[in-house]
Design an enzyme around this catalytic site. Sequence first.
Site, short mmCIF file in Angstrom:
data_model
loop_
_atom_site.label_atom_id
_atom_site.label_comp_id
_atom_site.label_asym_id
_atom_site.label_seq_id
_atom_site.Cartn_x
_atom_site.Cartn_y
_atom_site.Cartn_z
N ILE A 1 0.99 -1.27 -0.05
CA ILE A 1 0.07 0.07 -0.14
C ILE A 1 0.85 1.04 -0.08
O ILE A 1 2.09 1.12 0.38
CB ILE A 1 -0.99 -0.11 1.20
CG1 ILE A 1 -0.22 0.08 2.51
CG2 ILE A 1 -1.94 -1.17 1.18
CD1 ILE A 1 -1.17 -0.06 3.81
N ASP A 2 0.29 2.39 -0.39
CA ASP A 2 1.20 3.45 -0.64
C ASP A 2 1.84 3.86 0.62
O ASP A 2 1.17 3.98 1.78
CB ASP A 2 0.23 4.94 -1.22
CG ASP A 2 -0.09 4.13 -2.77
OD1 ASP A 2 0.53 3.31 -3.35
OD2 ASP A 2 -1.33 4.97 -3.12
N LYS A 3 2.86 4.74 0.37
CA LYS A 3 3.56 5.20 1.93
C LYS A 3 2.54 6.05 2.70
O LYS A 3 2.60 5.75 3.82
CB LYS A 3 4.66 6.02 1.31
CG LYS A 3 5.42 7.13 2.55
CD LYS A 3 6.06 7.95 1.80
CE LYS A 3 6.79 9.10 2.95
NZ LYS A 3 7.48 10.15 2.43
#
Length: 317
Positions: free
Chosen positions: A143-145
């Site tokens: 999942i994105d930062k």
Amino acid sequence: MSSGQSIKIGIIPETVGKQRLDAALASLLTDLSRERIKSLISSGNLLIDGVAVTNPSSKKCAGMAFALTVPAPIEGQAQPQDISLDVIFEDEHLIVVNKPAGLVVHPAAGHADGTLVNALLHHCKGELSGIGGVTRPGIVHRIDKDTSGLMVAAKSDKAHQGLSSLFEKHDIERRYLAIVHGRPNPPSGTIEGNIGRSNANRKKMAVVGDDKGKTAVTHFITKEPLQGSTLVECQLETGRTHQVRVHMAHIGHSLVGDPLYGVRRKRLLSSGKDIRFCRQALHAAILGFVHPITAEKLMFSIDFPEDMQELFSKLHI
């Protein structure tokens, strides 16, 4: 050609006109960023009609054949680091964690350490699946930062293979909570649109034609109307890069705070409040799957982190 090295070949279109060489190649080679291509050209990895060209700004190559050599990436082995983890579930095969916003999943350019992988290596004492390589041990999905929420990682190769198969068959239940601008109408639906690299901005993904990118399907439903915004739940059938962010922006309801796909506004429409939220308002709230080794059905849910809870409270009608 050395192991892992690749060569990209083709013809630079006559239609590029006065376009720079690196920009022209970036429009053709969608798996490489323009900056990466620029660096490769400058390093002597490009042949135009068999002659080395090292000027990425050249505008004299339209219609010519090119061959761009892409060296194999050099991986540095990730090291264990004592970084706090919020462990939701763990056994000898896999681990489920609640990733905080701001934590990068694995080492990459610009993030050599301080990642979830470094934290997992320390917590699991090095017992992670090796299928992902030395920089991505145990990583089955990302999942994105700046997205918070639930992730599963594999501690054994067998578990990794089993989890990867579940993801490939779309047998993983993943639901995200997002706060989006405006009010979706209809309040629920399905967004179908292939996702690929944007031609306008190489850092962004975009909904592209049916003959491009990768299939992406997102189901969304309104959970609660808010001031100038809406809390929605998004259920993923596929797991493409930035999928929820791209799909919701595509239908005109970008995520609050999204620096890449969002709208530049200090105030939410009709909210009358000065709302500043410094990341995309996106949280991986539900994760469910059948354990690849024990066959036990597992389902996990996690509440908003503090920053999203505060945002939700400010916007509550």
